[in-house]
Design a protein around this motif. Structure first.
Motif, PDB file in Angstrom:
ATOM      1  N   PHE A   1       0.824  -1.210   0.000  1.00 38.84           N
ATOM      2  CA  PHE A   1       0.000   0.000   0.000  1.00 38.84           C
ATOM      3  C   PHE A   1       0.857   1.259   0.000  1.00 38.84           C
ATOM      4  CE2 PHE A   1      -2.838  -2.884   2.614  1.00 38.84           C
ATOM      5  CZ  PHE A   1      -3.733  -3.119   1.589  1.00 38.84           C
ATOM      6  N   GLU A   2       0.350   2.276  -0.662  1.00 40.02           N
ATOM      7  CA  GLU A   2       0.930   3.619  -0.537  1.00 40.02           C
ATOM      8  C   GLU A   2       0.076   4.315   0.510  1.00 40.02           C
ATOM      9  OE1 GLU A   2       3.267   5.910  -2.338  1.00 40.02           O
ATOM     10  OE2 GLU A   2       2.613   7.026  -0.569  1.00 40.02           O
ATOM     11  N   ILE A   3       0.712   4.713   1.630  1.00 39.67           N
ATOM     12  CA  ILE A   3      -0.085   5.296   2.706  1.00 39.67           C
ATOM     13  C   ILE A   3      -0.188   6.807   2.558  1.00 39.67           C
ATOM     14  CG2 ILE A   3      -0.102   5.702   5.201  1.00 39.67           C
ATOM     15  CD1 ILE A   3       0.626   2.824   5.571  1.00 39.67           C
ATOM     16  N   GLY A   4       0.829   7.419   1.974  1.00 39.60           N
ATOM     17  CA  GLY A   4       0.742   8.851   1.699  1.00 39.60           C
ATOM     18  C   GLY A   4       1.361   9.708   2.786  1.00 39.60           C
ATOM     19  N   GLU A   5       1.814   9.084   3.872  1.00 37.42           N
ATOM     20  CA  GLU A   5       2.517   9.842   4.910  1.00 37.42           C
ATOM     21  C   GLU A   5       3.387   8.869   5.699  1.00 37.42           C
ATOM     22  OE1 GLU A   5      -0.998  11.231   7.072  1.00 37.42           O
ATOM     23  OE2 GLU A   5      -0.501   9.793   8.655  1.00 37.42           O
ATOM     24  N   GLU A   6       4.271   9.420   6.509  1.00 34.36           N
ATOM     25  CA  GLU A   6       5.123   8.563   7.326  1.00 34.36           C
ATOM     26  C   GLU A   6       4.275   7.845   8.369  1.00 34.36           C
ATOM     27  OE1 GLU A   6       8.805   8.721   7.788  1.00 34.36           O
ATOM     28  OE2 GLU A   6       9.252  10.045   6.098  1.00 34.36           O
ATOM     29  N   PHE A   7       4.715   6.644   8.744  1.00 36.58           N
ATOM     30  CA  PHE A   7       3.932   5.858   9.694  1.00 36.58           C
ATOM     31  C   PHE A   7       4.874   4.957  10.466  1.00 36.58           C
ATOM     32  CE2 PHE A   7       4.415   1.843   7.549  1.00 36.58           C
ATOM     33  CZ  PHE A   7       4.798   2.249   6.290  1.00 36.58           C
ATOM     34  N   GLU A   8       4.351   4.343  11.520  1.00 33.25           N
ATOM     35  CA  GLU A   8       5.135   3.373  12.288  1.00 33.25           C
ATOM     36  C   GLU A   8       4.626   1.975  11.972  1.00 33.25           C
ATOM     37  OE1 GLU A   8       7.770   4.069  14.176  1.00 33.25           O
ATOM     38  OE2 GLU A   8       7.474   6.129  13.483  1.00 33.25           O
ATOM     39  N   THR A   9       5.533   0.979  11.910  1.00 34.57           N
ATOM     40  CA  THR A   9       5.075  -0.387  11.616  1.00 34.57           C
ATOM     41  C   THR A   9       4.119  -0.868  12.705  1.00 34.57           C
ATOM     42  OG1 THR A   9       7.141  -1.138  12.588  1.00 34.57           O
ATOM     43  CG2 THR A   9       6.982  -1.221  10.209  1.00 34.57           C
ATOM     44  N   GLN A  10       4.297  -0.330  13.923  1.00 34.91           N
ATOM     45  CA  GLN A  10       3.416  -0.727  15.021  1.00 34.91           C
ATOM     46  C   GLN A  10       1.952  -0.384  14.707  1.00 34.91           C
ATOM     47  OE1 GLN A  10       4.212  -2.701  17.327  1.00 34.91           O
ATOM     48  NE2 GLN A  10       2.171  -2.667  18.222  1.00 34.91           N
ATOM     49  N   GLU A  11       1.764   0.771  14.052  1.00 30.80           N
ATOM     50  CA  GLU A  11       0.395   1.185  13.701  1.00 30.80           C
ATOM     51  C   GLU A  11      -0.241   0.174  12.759  1.00 30.80           C
ATOM     52  OE1 GLU A  11      -0.053   5.607  12.982  1.00 30.80           O
ATOM     53  OE2 GLU A  11       2.094   5.376  12.659  1.00 30.80           O
ATOM     54  N   ILE A  12       0.583  -0.314  11.801  1.00 31.37           N
ATOM     55  CA  ILE A  12       0.068  -1.302  10.853  1.00 31.37           C
ATOM     56  C   ILE A  12      -0.268  -2.589  11.600  1.00 31.37           C
ATOM     57  CG2 ILE A  12       0.587  -2.628   8.772  1.00 31.37           C
ATOM     58  CD1 ILE A  12       0.774   0.197   8.038  1.00 31.37           C
ATOM     59  N   ARG A  13       0.638  -2.958  12.518  1.00 32.93           N
ATOM     60  CA  ARG A  13       0.424  -4.205  13.259  1.00 32.93           C
ATOM     61  C   ARG A  13      -0.878  -4.144  14.037  1.00 32.93           C
ATOM     62  NH1 ARG A  13       4.026  -8.025  13.322  1.00 32.93           N
ATOM     63  NH2 ARG A  13       5.757  -6.656  12.816  1.00 32.93           N
ATOM     64  N   GLU A  14      -1.188  -2.961  14.590  1.00 33.37           N
ATOM     65  CA  GLU A  14      -2.440  -2.825  15.334  1.00 33.37           C
ATOM     66  C   GLU A  14      -3.644  -3.039  14.424  1.00 33.37           C
ATOM     67  OE1 GLU A  14      -2.059   0.962  17.279  1.00 33.37           O
ATOM     68  OE2 GLU A  14      -0.449   0.161  18.555  1.00 33.37           O
TER      69      GLU A  14
ATOM     70  N   ILE B   1      -9.023  -5.721   4.987  1.00 32.24           N
ATOM     71  CA  ILE B   1      -7.799  -5.103   5.513  1.00 32.24           C
ATOM     72  C   ILE B   1      -7.632  -3.712   4.933  1.00 32.24           C
ATOM     73  CG2 ILE B   1      -5.276  -5.230   5.488  1.00 32.24           C
ATOM     74  CD1 ILE B   1      -5.561  -8.248   5.714  1.00 32.24           C
ATOM     75  N   PHE B   2      -7.879  -3.600   3.628  1.00 31.75           N
ATOM     76  CA  PHE B   2      -7.750  -2.288   3.000  1.00 31.75           C
ATOM     77  C   PHE B   2      -8.726  -1.292   3.646  1.00 31.75           C
ATOM     78  CE2 PHE B   2      -9.205   0.683  -0.354  1.00 31.75           C
ATOM     79  CZ  PHE B   2      -8.040   1.409  -0.460  1.00 31.75           C
ATOM     80  N   ASN B   3      -9.963  -1.748   3.909  1.00 34.91           N
ATOM     81  CA  ASN B   3     -10.936  -0.854   4.539  1.00 34.91           C
ATOM     82  C   ASN B   3     -10.482  -0.404   5.919  1.00 34.91           C
ATOM     83  OD1 ASN B   3     -12.564  -1.029   2.315  1.00 34.91           O
ATOM     84  ND2 ASN B   3     -13.812  -2.717   3.144  1.00 34.91           N
TER      85      ASN B   3
ATOM     86  N   VAL C   1      -7.866   4.306   9.278  1.00 31.89           N
ATOM     87  CA  VAL C   1      -6.769   4.962   9.994  1.00 31.89           C
ATOM     88  C   VAL C   1      -6.162   6.066   9.135  1.00 31.89           C
ATOM     89  CG1 VAL C   1      -4.584   4.600  11.196  1.00 31.89           C
ATOM     90  CG2 VAL C   1      -6.297   2.774  11.147  1.00 31.89           C
ATOM     91  N   TRP C   2      -5.982   5.777   7.838  1.00 29.84           N
ATOM     92  CA  TRP C   2      -5.411   6.764   6.925  1.00 29.84           C
ATOM     93  C   TRP C   2      -6.436   7.092   5.839  1.00 29.84           C
ATOM     94  CZ3 TRP C   2      -2.453   2.545   8.670  1.00 29.84           C
ATOM     95  CH2 TRP C   2      -1.394   2.875   9.523  1.00 29.84           C
ATOM     96  N   PRO C   3      -7.307   8.078   6.086  1.00 31.04           N
ATOM     97  CA  PRO C   3      -8.418   8.345   5.158  1.00 31.04           C
ATOM     98  C   PRO C   3      -7.949   8.814   3.779  1.00 31.04           C
ATOM     99  CG  PRO C   3      -8.654   9.560   7.225  1.00 31.04           C
ATOM    100  CD  PRO C   3      -7.283   8.996   7.216  1.00 31.04           C
TER     101      PRO C   3
ATOM    102  N   SER D   1      -4.132   3.573  -4.014  1.00 26.56           N
ATOM    103  CA  SER D   1      -3.091   3.332  -3.012  1.00 26.56           C
ATOM    104  C   SER D   1      -2.707   1.868  -2.948  1.00 26.56           C
ATOM    105  CB  SER D   1      -3.567   3.769  -1.626  1.00 26.56           C
ATOM    106  OG  SER D   1      -4.074   5.073  -1.671  1.00 26.56           O
ATOM    107  N   ILE D   2      -3.520   0.993  -3.555  1.00 26.06           N
ATOM    108  CA  ILE D   2      -3.155  -0.423  -3.597  1.00 26.06           C
ATOM    109  C   ILE D   2      -2.162  -0.603  -4.730  1.00 26.06           C
ATOM    110  CG2 ILE D   2      -3.986  -2.798  -3.727  1.00 26.06           C
ATOM    111  CD1 ILE D   2      -6.773  -1.745  -3.116  1.00 26.06           C
TER     112      ILE D   2
END
Lengths: 434, 305
Positions: free
Chosen positions: B48-61, B100-102, B107-109, B115-116
């Motif tokens: 995915f392209e998230i469009g901003e910086e993120f933490e892997t922990q956020e994805i894991r959640e 998962i995408f939804n 989280v990232w509107p 973005s896929i």
């Protein structure tokens, strides 16, 4: 004495190669089929669920392919690839930038068996009576088990449909309007007469999507499915109903969807990188082998023209593994020239004349080039025969690459180098890098 | 050229080196194994392209809500900004992937359909099949190559060429095992390319040995091999060099996606050149000493003056 006629012949041939390069490259750009990894798109491998009888299965898979093909055509995908693999598998590749990947996935795989059931099904002990209320009042679809469905004879099936289309009702809600065949119209009229003031269930695959109460007998041959979500969902359902149900349940074995940006980036980068690499190789050839090096640039130019034209001619698809085959065959094309030029240099060092050196250099290099290329060719053709998918793509580009490289090295290079010597303009062996 | 004399005179050393490579590879297989990608094991990859910086922990959640917290999560993306994520997980069907995408979108509107970047799913059956097919195709190709070389040269040459080939394949596998690079379909293509290059390179040298064996019948075989290697050395170096130029520029300018693939080719070409000079002729000499040759050498496609 300079032989001007040979000189002009040489110039004309070289100019011809250069002249062909530009139109070829724009032709390639317009006509090359890019694989999913480069163009973006959807790849699906489906497997038909167990059908006991082999003849029935064969027939069912064939019919399923026809249905999928018409669905894909309605999606408006350009040049879809639809192939049967083995006994019970179907491979579908849809490439393209404008493709709506989600929609494509949704439309391809759904069995889309539409069935109408009468109210008797409500009396089935395993049937949850709440379903009707939830479908009608809360406007959501409800899944019911295949066992329950199998126990009851449907009133009508998708076969009784003549047409289906999506549109909006006066309240602005989307619905799917269906039109029955004449046979279907009779069946529907009979059913609605029999079940006045009772519900009729419309079931798409395992989902009850609508369960309206019959107010009066419907004889006009039209009906509508409401409760279909948004308009694009409605048009997908309409599309699936129009193209018919799949005669067999297909399970997804493998799916790949590649976004257009990722593929385009990869392609752009590869093209830039390959051009830079090739440019440096040509530079090296000229620096190291002088005049023959310059000639080899033209030979490589012709090699690329032949390679790409043949690849496009046979409708090959360019993929990443294909590029690997391409790099190897370019390497081998350069190698053929290197082998020849080294041989010529050896002959020159033995104090032979330019003319005999070129002649015997080619003659001696021939068996080397043949043996090394044929060995690789054997490997490539076996991979083509036994391999599938990516392995095959690699083998195709490699095979054509080797053949093109042998032709340009053995015939074209030889011809232009001999003509160059025959002009008698070159006397000094320094120009041959000795 | 002293260098080539060293190559041939110390042939037992060079062969030992290859023996060590092969043993090391087998040991590494036992210890670390190979990192097979989903193409071979089955599973899903979501990019995915998230469009901003993120933490892997956020994805894991996010994944935790779907019971997929054990997935491998990797950051990706261009220079400076790592705004893409690659999730490797068990095989998921279309609905699960959409869910998962939804959840990600909640989280990232800013994420949209575009973005896929990639969404792959391979069933376990397919992975095993692909592996099996690749191995069958390769084995048949090797047998056919042995037959051809036996027919054009002789059996000892064929065996030597294949041993050099096995050396190259094992060396590349060793690197992949050490660095745990992911093995996907493109890797199979890379391996095939290396094999093609290696066999091609070896045959060119063998061809010259065969030719010189006919020309210098009274010389010792060792001397003939040395002479042949010296005469083909410039060609070997130039051909490797030009191929490395193309690969090097693919490595630098080709983008991150194909870098492991190109790296495999780079290593492969280098080791392929090595084995053609250091290994294949030496193995042939040893086979020749031990077993002798049953065939007289004839360079069949051109006559020598």
């Amino acid at each position: 004495m300079i032989k001007w006629n040979k000189f002009f012949l040489l110039i004309v041939i070289l100019a011809l190669v250069v002249g062909l390069l530009y139109p070829t490259s724009s032709y390639v750009r317009d006509n090359a089929n890019l694989g999913l990894d480069l163009a973006g798109g959807v790849y699906v491998l489906l497997e038909a669920e167990d059908v006991d009888d082999e003849v029935d299965e064969d027939d069912a898979v064939e019919r399923a392919m026809t249905v999928i093909r018409s669905r894909v055509d309605e999606l408006g995908v350009s040049e879809p690839v639809l192939q049967r693999e083995g006994r019970n598998r179907i491979r579908i590749e849809l490439a393209g930038e404008d493709l709506d990947r989600d929609e494509a996935m949704e439309v391809i795989g759904r069995t889309a068996q539409l069935k109408f059931f009468g109210p008797e099904i409500l009396d089935d002990p395993d049937f949850d009576a709440d379903v009707i209320r939830e479908v009608e009042e809360e406007e959501q679809t409800e899944v019911i088990s295949q066992e329950v469905l199998d126990r009851h004879e449907p009133l009508l099936t998708g076969d009784d449909l003549a047409d289906a289309s999506a549109s909006y009702d006066p309240q602005g809600r989307p619905f799917v309007g269906i039109e029955f065949t004449s046979e279907g119209r009779d069946k529907f009229a009979e059913a609605t007469t029999q079940y006045v003031n009772q519900p009729i269930l419309m079931v798409l695959d395992n989902e009850v999507i609508s369960a309206p109460n019959v107010n009066e007998p419907i004889t006009g041959g039209n009906a509508s499915i409401e409760n279909v979500g948004d308009i694009s969902e409605a048009s997908n359902i309409a599309l699936m109903l129009r193209t018919g149900a799949l005669p067999v349940t297909l399970n997804e074995l493998e799916t790949r969807t590649v976004g257009p940006t990722l593929g385009a980036e990869l392609l752009d980068n590869s093209v830039v990188a390959a051009s830079i690499g090739l440019g440096l190789v040509l530079l090296f050839m000229v620096a190291f082998y002088r005049l023959p090096g310059i000639m080899s640039c033209f030979a490589l130019g012709l090699y690329l023209i032949i390679l790409f034209m043949v690849l496009i001619g046979i409708g090959a698809t360019f993929t990443l593994p294909g590029i690997a085959g391409l790099v190897l065959s370019i390497g081998m094309a350069v190698d053929a020239n290197v082998i020849i030029f080294e041989r010529i240099k050896e002959e020159l060092r033995d104090k032979k004349t330019l003319r005999t050196s070129v002649d015997s250099g080619f003659k001696k290099a021939l068996s080397t080039i043949l043996d090394s290329n044929v060995t690789t060719l054997i490997g490539a053709s076996i991979l083509f025969y036994f391999g599938t998918g990516p392995v095959r793509g690699f083998a195709v580009t490699l095979t054509i690459g080797i053949l093109a490289s042998m032709f340009t090295a053995i015939i074209f290079s030889k011809f232009i180098l001999k003509t160059l010597v025959q002009t008698r303009m070159v006397k000094n062996t320094k120009y041959f890098g000795v | 050229m002293n260098f080539i004399d060293q190559v041939i005179d110390k042939r037992k050393n060079w062969i030992s080196i290859s023996g060590v490579i092969i043993v090391l590879t087998l040991i590494m297989f036992l210890i670390r194994g190979l990192n097979f990608g989903i193409d071979f094991t089955g599973g899903s990859i979501l990019h995915f392209e998230i469009g901003e910086e993120f933490e892997t922990q956020e994805i894991r959640e996010v994944l935790q809500n779907h019971g997929l917290e054990d997935s491998v999560i990797q950051k990706a993306g261009g220079e400076g900004e790592e705004s893409e994520v690659v999730i490797r997980t068990v095989s998921l069907d279309e609905d699960e992937r959409n869910e998962i995408f939804n959840s990600m979108q909640q989280v990232w509107p800013q994420m949209t359909e575009d973005s896929i970047l990639r969404s792959d799913n391979v069933g376990g059956v397919i992975g095993a099949e692909l592996r099996q097919q690749a191995i069958i195709a390769l084995s048949i190709a090797v047998v056919a190559i042995i037959l051809y070389i036996t027919f054009r040269f002789e059996f000892n040459f064929a065996v030597s060429a294949i041993i050099a080939l096995i050396n190259d394949v094992f060396f590349v596998l060793l690197l992949f095992s050490i660095f745990q690079f992911e093995i996907e379909t493109a890797f199979v293509a890379a391996l095939l390319t290396i094999m093609g290059y290696s066999i091609n390179d070896t045959i060119v040298i063998f061809d010259r040995i065969r030719e010189n064996l006919n020309l210098y019948k009274n010389y010792k075989k060792e001397e003939v091999v040395k002479m042949s290697l010296k005469r083909t050395l410039t060609r070997s170096i130039n051909t490797s060099f030009t191929t490395l130029i193309v690969l090097g520029s693919l490595f630098i300018f080709g983008g991150i996606t194909i870098r492991p693939f190109v790296a495999a080719l780079l290593f492969g070409v280098i080791i392929g050149t090595y084995s053609s000079i250091f290994l294949a002729p030496n193995v042939w000499l040893i086979l020749q000493d031990r077993l002798g040759s049953k065939k007289k050498f004839n360079a069949s496609s051109h006559s020598e003056a």
